[in-house]
Design an enzyme around this catalytic site. Structure first.
Site, mmCIF file in Angstrom:
data_model
loop_
_atom_site.group_PDB
_atom_site.id
_atom_site.type_symbol
_atom_site.label_atom_id
_atom_site.label_comp_id
_atom_site.label_asym_id
_atom_site.label_seq_id
_atom_site.Cartn_x
_atom_site.Cartn_y
_atom_site.Cartn_z
ATOM 1 N N SER A 41 0.867 -1.187 0.000
ATOM 2 C CA SER A 41 0.000 0.000 0.000
ATOM 3 C C SER A 41 0.894 1.224 0.000
ATOM 4 C CB SER A 41 -0.863 0.007 1.260
ATOM 5 O OG SER A 41 -1.549 1.236 1.379
ATOM 6 N N TYR B 71 -2.711 -0.228 10.517
ATOM 7 C CA TYR B 71 -2.663 -0.731 9.137
ATOM 8 C C TYR B 71 -1.312 -0.376 8.484
ATOM 9 C CZ TYR B 71 -3.889 -1.007 4.146
ATOM 10 O OH TYR B 71 -3.910 -1.289 2.802
HETATM 11 N N1 LIG Z 1 -8.781 -0.373 -1.491
HETATM 12 C C1 LIG Z 1 -7.734 0.402 -1.216
HETATM 13 O O1 LIG Z 1 -7.821 1.648 -1.203
HETATM 14 C C2 LIG Z 1 -6.386 -0.233 -0.925
HETATM 15 C C3 LIG Z 1 -5.276 0.626 -0.892
HETATM 16 C C4 LIG Z 1 -4.029 0.086 -0.629
HETATM 17 C C5 LIG Z 1 -3.871 -1.274 -0.431
HETATM 18 N N2 LIG Z 1 -4.971 -2.085 -0.460
HETATM 19 C C6 LIG Z 1 -4.738 -3.509 -0.207
HETATM 20 O O2 LIG Z 1 -5.323 -4.298 -1.234
HETATM 21 C C7 LIG Z 1 -5.708 -5.571 -0.707
HETATM 22 C C8 LIG Z 1 -7.148 -5.850 -1.088
HETATM 23 O O3 LIG Z 1 -7.969 -4.805 -0.616
HETATM 24 P P1 LIG Z 1 -9.401 -4.466 -1.235
HETATM 25 O O4 LIG Z 1 -9.473 -3.013 -1.365
HETATM 26 O O5 LIG Z 1 -9.670 -5.324 -2.395
HETATM 27 O O6 LIG Z 1 -10.313 -4.893 0.030
HETATM 28 P P2 LIG Z 1 -11.659 -5.763 0.128
HETATM 29 O O7 LIG Z 1 -12.548 -5.473 -1.019
HETATM 30 O O8 LIG Z 1 -12.153 -5.555 1.518
HETATM 31 O O9 LIG Z 1 -11.115 -7.266 -0.017
HETATM 32 C C9 LIG Z 1 -10.326 -7.865 0.976
HETATM 33 C C10 LIG Z 1 -10.173 -9.331 0.640
HETATM 34 O O10 LIG Z 1 -9.342 -9.931 1.634
HETATM 35 C C11 LIG Z 1 -9.954 -11.151 2.018
HETATM 36 N N3 LIG Z 1 -9.557 -11.537 3.365
HETATM 37 C C12 LIG Z 1 -9.612 -10.800 4.505
HETATM 38 N N4 LIG Z 1 -9.187 -11.544 5.538
HETATM 39 C C13 LIG Z 1 -8.849 -12.774 5.035
HETATM 40 C C14 LIG Z 1 -8.361 -13.971 5.602
HETATM 41 N N5 LIG Z 1 -8.128 -14.096 6.920
HETATM 42 N N6 LIG Z 1 -8.122 -15.021 4.780
HETATM 43 C C15 LIG Z 1 -8.365 -14.932 3.450
HETATM 44 N N7 LIG Z 1 -8.839 -13.814 2.861
HETATM 45 C C16 LIG Z 1 -9.084 -12.760 3.648
HETATM 46 C C17 LIG Z 1 -11.461 -10.906 1.905
HETATM 47 O O11 LIG Z 1 -12.136 -12.140 1.674
HETATM 48 P P3 LIG Z 1 -13.019 -12.946 2.718
HETATM 49 O O12 LIG Z 1 -13.606 -11.980 3.688
HETATM 50 O O13 LIG Z 1 -14.045 -13.625 1.846
HETATM 51 O O14 LIG Z 1 -12.073 -13.914 3.333
HETATM 52 C C18 LIG Z 1 -11.507 -10.067 0.636
HETATM 53 O O15 LIG Z 1 -11.570 -10.897 -0.491
HETATM 54 C C19 LIG Z 1 -5.469 -5.501 0.804
HETATM 55 O O16 LIG Z 1 -4.230 -6.130 1.103
HETATM 56 C C20 LIG Z 1 -5.372 -4.014 1.085
HETATM 57 O O17 LIG Z 1 -4.575 -3.728 2.196
HETATM 58 C C21 LIG Z 1 -6.222 -1.599 -0.703
#
Ligand SMILES: NC(=O)c1ccc[n+]([C@@H]2O[C@H](COP(=O)([O-])OP(=O)(O)OC[C@H]3O[C@@H](n4cnc5c(N)ncnc54)[C@H](OP(=O)(O)O)[C@@H]3O)[C@@H](O)[C@H]2O)c1
Length: 282
Positions: A135, A148
């Site tokens: 991130s 985070y």
């Molecule tokens: N969106 C942003 O602005 C942003 C910015 C920087 C970095 N990121 C990073 O991008 C990645 C994905 O984020 P996103 O925005 O796509 O969030 P999201 O839509 O909330 O998706 C998060 C995913 O992680 C999975 N997850 C959470 N805990 C888990 C566990 N214990 N085991 C397996 N899967 C798990 C969830 O699936 P289940 O609940 O079905 O298990 C879901 O599929 C993360 O690492 C986040 O830190 C996001």
């Protein structure tokens, strides 16, 4: 050649977009998460190239079962996209120790556990790609994002070590650093902040920060920009150690590297409105 890749956290947001994008690019994708019903729905978007896999990255038994399923399907993993993540927001002082642990269990220890489990296979093959979703918060830590941000700083550090350890074994490691991306993640962060905006010593600051954050996520780009960066990391002959998505976030990173903290603190405070709360020392 149809290479196999495991994408964790594929039931939503960036993981979901990445699984579909990679399937369209010809990869055989094992899309993993806890919510298997969401993954089953995703299958239809993958043109027969997406296989759902139940996986909780914080549970060693679940990791073992998921990898056995992939092996039984006759696949040898070429790529691992460590994307599963959660965001625990709030003042460093007030977030509970259990919440601190939950953050690191998923974003750091979970990532390490899945990586360690696939490495013997990749090293044995003498080839492979690991793409860790970091991130911008892994370089720039906003206030109320300390829990985070520290987990994502950990991902940056361990990725550097891994890249250097694995280079002689033919396994390449990249970090993809998303900025604000419009996914359900933003709602999760808003909900987490809600707990601290009405009472306690940081309430006014949290309210200001939360309002700025609420404006950022809906106007942010969709997750396909990150999916493309992941594809580049998996397919480039010489993948970069870091990809930033969207690339315009490179400006913020350059500023962080070039200017002293006193200057960047002032700039970021002006951006998120927290300058109104600044008090100089008595
Ligand atoms: N969106 C942003 O602005 C942003 C910015 C920087 C970095 N990121 C990073 O991008 C990645 C994905 O984020 P996103 O925005 O796509 O969030 P999201 O839509 O909330 O998706 C998060 C995913 O992680 C999975 N997850 C959470 N805990 C888990 C566990 N214990 N085991 C397996 N899967 C798990 C969830 O699936 P289940 O609940 O079905 O298990 C879901 O599929 C993360 O690492 C986040 O830190 C996001």
């Amino acid at each position: 050649m149809h290479q196999s890749v495991l994408v964790t956290g594929a039931s939503s947001g960036i993981g979901e977009a990445t699984a579909v994008h990679l399937a369209h690019k010809g990869f055989r994708v094992f899309a993993a998460a806890r919510r298997i019903e969401k993954l089953n729905a995703l299958k239809a978007l993958g043109g027969g190239k997406i296989t759902p896999v139940a996986l909780d990255v914080t549970d060693d038994a679940s990791i073992k079962t998921a990898l056995a399923e992939i092996e039984n399907a006759g696949a040898v993993l070429y790529g691992l996209v460590n994307n599963a993540g959660v965001s625990v927001m709030g003042p460093v002082e007030l977030v509970s120790s259990d919440e601190w642990r939950r953050q690191f269990e998923t974003n750091v220890f979970g990532l390490v556990a899945v990586t360690r489990a696939v490495l013997p296979q990749m090293r044995g093959a003498g080839r492979g790609r690991i793409v860790n979703i970091g991130s911008i918060a892994g370089r720039i830590a906003a206030p109320f994002q300390g829990v985070y941000a520290s987990s994502k700083h950990a991902v940056e550090g361990l990725s550097d070590s891994l890249r250097r350890e694995l280079a002689p074994h033919g396994v390449k490691v990249s970090v993809v650093r998303p900025g604000f991306i419009n996914t359900p993640f933003g709602h999760q962060e808003q909900e987490a902040l809600e707990r601290f905006e009405n009472e306690g010593p940081y309430a006014d600051q949290v309210k200001t920060f939360k309002a700025w954050h609420a404006r950022g996520h809906p106007s942010a780009p969709g997750p396909s920009v990150v999916a493309e960066a992941v594809h580049n990391a998996l397919t480039a002959q010489r993948p970069h150690s870091r990809y930033t998505a969207p690339p315009k976030m490179l400006g913020a990173l350059a500023m962080r590297n070039l200017f002293p903290s006193a200057v960047t603190d002032r700039i970021f405070e002006r951006v998120n409105g927290l300058n109104a709360h600044r008090k100089e020392e008595n």
